[in-house]
Design an enzyme around this catalytic site. Structure first.
Site, PDB file in Angstrom:
ATOM      1  N   CYS A   1      17.394  42.907 -13.939  1.00  0.00           N
ATOM      2  CA  CYS A   1      18.516  43.627 -14.535  1.00  0.00           C
ATOM      3  C   CYS A   1      17.979  44.519 -15.651  1.00  0.00           C
ATOM      4  O   CYS A   1      17.155  44.092 -16.462  1.00  0.00           O
ATOM      5  CB  CYS A   1      19.525  42.623 -15.089  1.00  0.00           C
ATOM      6  SG  CYS A   1      20.744  43.349 -16.209  1.00  0.00           S
TER       7      CYS A   1
ATOM      8  N   LYS B   1      10.327   3.205   3.930  1.00  0.00           N
ATOM      9  CA  LYS B   1      10.299   4.651   3.695  1.00  0.00           C
ATOM     10  C   LYS B   1      11.079   5.030   2.436  1.00  0.00           C
ATOM     11  O   LYS B   1      12.132   4.472   2.134  1.00  0.00           O
ATOM     12  CB  LYS B   1      10.888   5.403   4.901  1.00  0.00           C
ATOM     13  CG  LYS B   1      10.126   5.166   6.205  1.00  0.00           C
ATOM     14  CD  LYS B   1       8.677   5.629   6.141  1.00  0.00           C
ATOM     15  CE  LYS B   1       8.528   7.126   6.167  1.00  0.00           C
ATOM     16  NZ  LYS B   1       8.850   7.733   7.453  1.00  0.00           N
TER      17      LYS B   1
ATOM     18  N   ASP C   1       1.094  10.525   3.005  1.00  0.00           N
ATOM     19  CA  ASP C   1       1.711  11.449   3.951  1.00  0.00           C
ATOM     20  C   ASP C   1       0.637  12.398   4.469  1.00  0.00           C
ATOM     21  O   ASP C   1       0.458  13.508   3.966  1.00  0.00           O
ATOM     22  CB  ASP C   1       2.841  12.222   3.261  1.00  0.00           C
ATOM     23  CG  ASP C   1       3.747  12.907   4.266  1.00  0.00           C
ATOM     24  OD1 ASP C   1       3.615  12.636   5.472  1.00  0.00           O
ATOM     25  OD2 ASP C   1       4.583  13.727   3.844  1.00  0.00           O
TER      26      ASP C   1
ATOM     27  N   GLU D   1       0.836  -1.200   0.000  1.00  0.00           N
ATOM     28  CA  GLU D   1       0.000   0.000   0.000  1.00  0.00           C
ATOM     29  C   GLU D   1       0.872   1.252   0.000  1.00  0.00           C
ATOM     30  O   GLU D   1       1.836   1.326   0.776  1.00  0.00           O
ATOM     31  CB  GLU D   1      -0.893   0.035   1.252  1.00  0.00           C
ATOM     32  CG  GLU D   1      -1.749  -1.200   1.453  1.00  0.00           C
ATOM     33  CD  GLU D   1      -2.497  -1.170   2.783  1.00  0.00           C
ATOM     34  OE1 GLU D   1      -2.404  -0.141   3.491  1.00  0.00           O
ATOM     35  OE2 GLU D   1      -3.166  -2.155   3.115  1.00  0.00           O
TER      36      GLU D   1
ATOM     37  N   TYR E   1      -7.358   2.222   5.108  1.00  0.00           N
ATOM     38  CA  TYR E   1      -6.367   1.160   4.964  1.00  0.00           C
ATOM     39  C   TYR E   1      -6.586  -0.026   5.909  1.00  0.00           C
ATOM     40  O   TYR E   1      -5.854  -1.013   5.818  1.00  0.00           O
ATOM     41  CB  TYR E   1      -4.958   1.705   5.132  1.00  0.00           C
ATOM     42  CG  TYR E   1      -4.701   2.489   6.401  1.00  0.00           C
ATOM     43  CD1 TYR E   1      -4.654   1.866   7.641  1.00  0.00           C
ATOM     44  CD2 TYR E   1      -4.485   3.865   6.355  1.00  0.00           C
ATOM     45  CE1 TYR E   1      -4.407   2.585   8.797  1.00  0.00           C
ATOM     46  CE2 TYR E   1      -4.231   4.597   7.501  1.00  0.00           C
ATOM     47  CZ  TYR E   1      -4.190   3.945   8.722  1.00  0.00           C
ATOM     48  OH  TYR E   1      -3.946   4.661   9.870  1.00  0.00           O
TER      49      TYR E   1
ATOM     50  N   CYS F   1      23.274  42.593 -21.451  1.00  0.00           N
ATOM     51  CA  CYS F   1      23.513  41.590 -20.418  1.00  0.00           C
ATOM     52  C   CYS F   1      23.692  40.217 -21.061  1.00  0.00           C
ATOM     53  O   CYS F   1      22.823  39.756 -21.808  1.00  0.00           O
ATOM     54  CB  CYS F   1      22.352  41.550 -19.430  1.00  0.00           C
ATOM     55  SG  CYS F   1      22.599  40.370 -18.080  1.00  0.00           S
TER      56      CYS F   1
ATOM     57  N   CYS G   1      23.624  44.316 -11.501  1.00  0.00           N
ATOM     58  CA  CYS G   1      23.550  42.961 -12.051  1.00  0.00           C
ATOM     59  C   CYS G   1      24.895  42.249 -11.871  1.00  0.00           C
ATOM     60  O   CYS G   1      25.940  42.794 -12.237  1.00  0.00           O
ATOM     61  CB  CYS G   1      23.178  43.031 -13.531  1.00  0.00           C
ATOM     62  SG  CYS G   1      23.242  41.428 -14.377  1.00  0.00           S
TER      63      CYS G   1
ATOM     64  N   LYS H   1       2.100   4.617   1.275  1.00  0.00           N
ATOM     65  CA  LYS H   1       1.997   5.233   2.603  1.00  0.00           C
ATOM     66  C   LYS H   1       1.723   6.724   2.425  1.00  0.00           C
ATOM     67  O   LYS H   1       2.630   7.515   2.183  1.00  0.00           O
ATOM     68  CB  LYS H   1       3.284   5.011   3.399  1.00  0.00           C
ATOM     69  CG  LYS H   1       3.195   5.459   4.847  1.00  0.00           C
ATOM     70  CD  LYS H   1       4.470   5.114   5.609  1.00  0.00           C
ATOM     71  CE  LYS H   1       4.355   5.530   7.071  1.00  0.00           C
ATOM     72  NZ  LYS H   1       4.177   6.985   7.231  1.00  0.00           N
TER      73      LYS H   1
ATOM     74  N   CYS I   1      26.317  41.852 -15.787  1.00  0.00           N
ATOM     75  CA  CYS I   1      26.726  42.971 -16.645  1.00  0.00           C
ATOM     76  C   CYS I   1      26.924  44.276 -15.887  1.00  0.00           C
ATOM     77  O   CYS I   1      27.281  45.292 -16.487  1.00  0.00           O
ATOM     78  CB  CYS I   1      25.713  43.172 -17.767  1.00  0.00           C
ATOM     79  SG  CYS I   1      24.116  43.814 -17.197  1.00  0.00           S
TER      80      CYS I   1
END
Length: 673
Positions: free
Chosen positions: A429, A317, A120, A116, A228, A435, A411, A118, A414
């Site tokens: 920028c 896990k 969370d 099955e 479950y 650039c 920046c 698991k 540049c």
């Protein structure tokens, strides 16, 4: 008004129908009626129960609606303790689990096992008496939890009354309450819009929703329940295996995970684990591993329990998706659109199956929300191929010398100014044309059909030219020779000559096209047209202040800020000057007067094929006369130009009674203005 007898009959029928609709909607994901029909029947039931209070019942669909807030949760003692599971984290530990089973059963026979996912989420126990849900409780310490019955009733996939038949007088069902990813994302989007703190992950969001004292809040959260296990009290089970019990739960109206599989032996369990691990990030909900359960109830009874966990089940896990580490530094990356993204440099940590040393901080609003500082201990999350991100700061571990994160003034690529406008989370920028981080995209945009329309200069060719350092700015395009181009991949002498000719042709353009080609942020075709028609001269536009820009039609503070930042950059102005030196030119626009824009304030739509000009040319002519050219017909449309092949736009215009002219009439109008 109905008689009590007829009302009772109608209430019973409505409840049965609504229970069926809910089951199909929440459990089977197969709704058979639209929401409006459910709502209509629900309203009828609620009205009858209000008129006949004696007909109200805890198993009624109306009981799902949250009631008045509680002052505190009552405790609830589980009839059978909700035990935990032991965990394994690798193949060797899983083999040891099966070896222990074989030793205890004194047999090496491969066992049939239920695998099955698991989920969370948060464990929940549901107690049913005579088929009606009478109590819901959290796990708590395993023996005593919190009574969250009012909240559980609001979850659509929790049956208030069992379906079918054959269920025992008393039944306890265990399951996991979780929040699907789509619902979690929507919940956090709403939270950010309200200025509230978003949830770190779906599990925290589900736990918080289930433990609300006000069940109306729970009702508004997108929670689901997946079951479950089942336990009977003082009754003989109608099943011989765990898998059979799950089938019974499904037939009685519970959601059971469709990924569950029955396999035989440890190798098959490992194969299932690998398949679900690969599938993990495509599922609509979070899972953090696999639970293996010996299927036979007789074998489960022989294996028994240790102090807090069954010997016949284990959780395998997955690699953790969240971990704690230290934020050691922050660097700034510049994207292809000029967005400056803060990147966390982390003390390396193993998470999500890989070692992570970098994570995104998204933007400066996110840094402020997290209150992240260099030196902080942070929680990072990595899911699948998603870029790791910092999701939370562990404030109680903050060192005294933690350093605030300041956005860069210039920046990092540049050295152009970095601009972050008010109410914008992203800093950018301003060196768009110079650039290096933005170079390819700015040149591709400059050459595009609606900008300078340089035929033959496709994206891959631009990338070759930049990668081989043959061009750095759009102005460099006009210095390319046929000899240089012919030496590139997939370029021959003829195509090279054609491109040089296309470059030369593109030099003759219009001021609106040129402004659009520069790629100034938020300056699209319409805004470029409005700027050109307002200032009539490039030098005047480049010298304009904020007040002058705000006087332009449809230009607000944000656009004005982007235009000012662009032309305040010496590097950008140098590229503009270089383009003009290379021969880029446009016809002068006459000084503006009322007669020059006889279509000012009108909205036009172009549809179908035009024969004497392209749609783009027709659009430019209309805009030069002051018209706004829209892409769709609405009640606000003044006129439609329809060529051959016009379809739905023409039909809608005729339906709305909007003026429609053909191309000949359009040309005649242009000649008369």
């Amino acid at each position: 008004m109905a008689t009590p007898t007829s009302a009772a009959q109608r209430v019973a029928a409505l409840r049965e129908q609504l229970h069926d609709y809910s089951h199909r909607y929440y459990v089977l994901d197969d709704p058979t009626v639209p929401d409006v029909e459910y709502d209509r029947l629900f309203a009828e039931l609620a009205a009858l129960e209000q008129d006949y209070p004696e007909l109200q019942s805890p198993d009624s669909p109306t009981a799902r609606v949250g009631g008045a807030p509680l002052s505190a949760f009552e405790s609830a003692e589980h009839l059978v303790p909700m035990l935990s599971l032991d965990n394994v984290f690798d193949e060797e530990q899983l083999q040891e689990f099966f070896q222990r089973i074989n030793k205890r059963l004194d047999s090496d026979e491969p066992r049939q096992v239920v695998c099955e996912p698991k989920l969370d989420g948060v464990a929940l126990s549901l107690l049913y008496e005579d088929g009606v849900m009478v109590r819901a409780a959290t796990r708590g310490d395993g023996r005593t939890g919190e009574n969250v019955t009012a909240n559980a009733r609001t979850i659509g996939s929790v049956p208030l009354k069992l379906l079918g038949s054959g269920w025992p007088a008393q039944l306890e069902v265990r399951g996991e309450v979780y929040m699907p990813r789509a619902g979690f994302d929507a919940l956090n989007e709403d939270a950010r819009a309200r200025g509230d703190k978003p949830y770190v992950n779906p599990r925290n969001a589900a736990a918080g929703a289930l433990r609300q004292l006000d069940s109306r809040i729970t009702a508004a959260r997108p929670l689901e329940l997946c079951c479950y296990s089942a336990a009977l009290h003082e009754a003989e089970a109608p099943w011989q295996s765990h898998s059979e019990s799950l089938e019974c739960l499904r037939s009685w109206g519970f959601r059971v995970n469709p990924e569950i599989a029955v396999v035989t032996g440890a190798p098959a369990c490992l194969e299932y684990y690998k398949q679900l691990l690969n599938k993990r990030d495509t599922l609509p909900y979070d899972i953090d591993g696999i639970v293996y359960k010996i299927d036979s109830l007789a074998l489960q009874e022989r294996l028994g329990f240790v102090s807090r966990a069954p010997r016949w089940a284990i959780a395998h896990k997955f690699p953790a998706q969240e971990e704690m580490t230290v934020l050691e530094a922050v660097e700034f990356q510049v994207g292809r659109t000029g967005a400056v993204t803060p990147v966390a440099r982390l003390k390396p940590v193993f998470v999500g199956g890989v070692t992570v040393s970098n994570a995104t901080l998204h933007n400066f609003d996110e840094i402020e929300r997290l209150d992240a500082r260099i030196g902080d201990t942070v929680i990072i999350r990595r899911a699948g191929d998603v870029i790791p991100q910092v999701v939370q700061v562990v404030k109680d571990r903050r060192p005294a010398d933690a350093v605030r994160i300041a956005p860069p003034a210039t920046c990092p690529v540049c050295d152009s100014e970095v601009l972050r406008l008010e109410d914008e989370a992203v800093a950018r920028c301003t060196g768009g044309l110079v650039c290096a981080a933005q170079r390819k995209e700015s040149i591709k945009h400059f050459a595009s059909r609606r900008a300078m329309d340089i035929e033959g200069l496709g994206d891959k060719l631009v990338e070759q030219l930049v990668d081989q350092e043959l061009i750095q700015t759009p102005a460099d395009l006009y210095g390319l020779t046929a000899e240089t181009l012919a030496g590139l991949e997939r370029m021959a002498e003829k195509s090279a000559n054609n491109l040089v000719a296309a470059l030369e042709k593109s030099k003759q353009t219009t001021l609106p096209r040129f402004l659009f080609a520069l790629g100034i942020r938020e300056v699209g075709e319409t805004t470029a047209q409005n700027l050109a028609l307002h200032f009539r001269d490039l030098d005047k536009l480049m010298a304009a202040d904020e007040a002058s820009l705000l006087a332009v039609r449809d230009v607000g503070a944000i656009v004005a800020g982007h235009v000012l930042a662009f032309f305040h950059s010496e590097d950008n102005c140098a590229v503009v000057a270089a383009l003009i030196r290379q021969g880029v030119r446009w016809p002068a626009l006459p000084e503006s007067d009322a007669a020059a824009q006889p279509l000012a304030g009108e909205t036009w739509v172009l549809t179908g094929n035009l024969e004497t000009m392209s749609r783009a040319e027709a659009k430019e002519k209309l805009q030069a006369l002051g018209a706004r050219v829209a892409g769709s017909v609405s009640a606000k449309t003044d006129s439609v130009v329809a060529g051959p092949g016009a379809g739905s736009k023409l039909a809608k215009a005729e339906k709305l009674g909007i003026k429609v002219i053909d191309e000949a009439a359009f040309n005649q109008m242009l000649g008369s203005l």
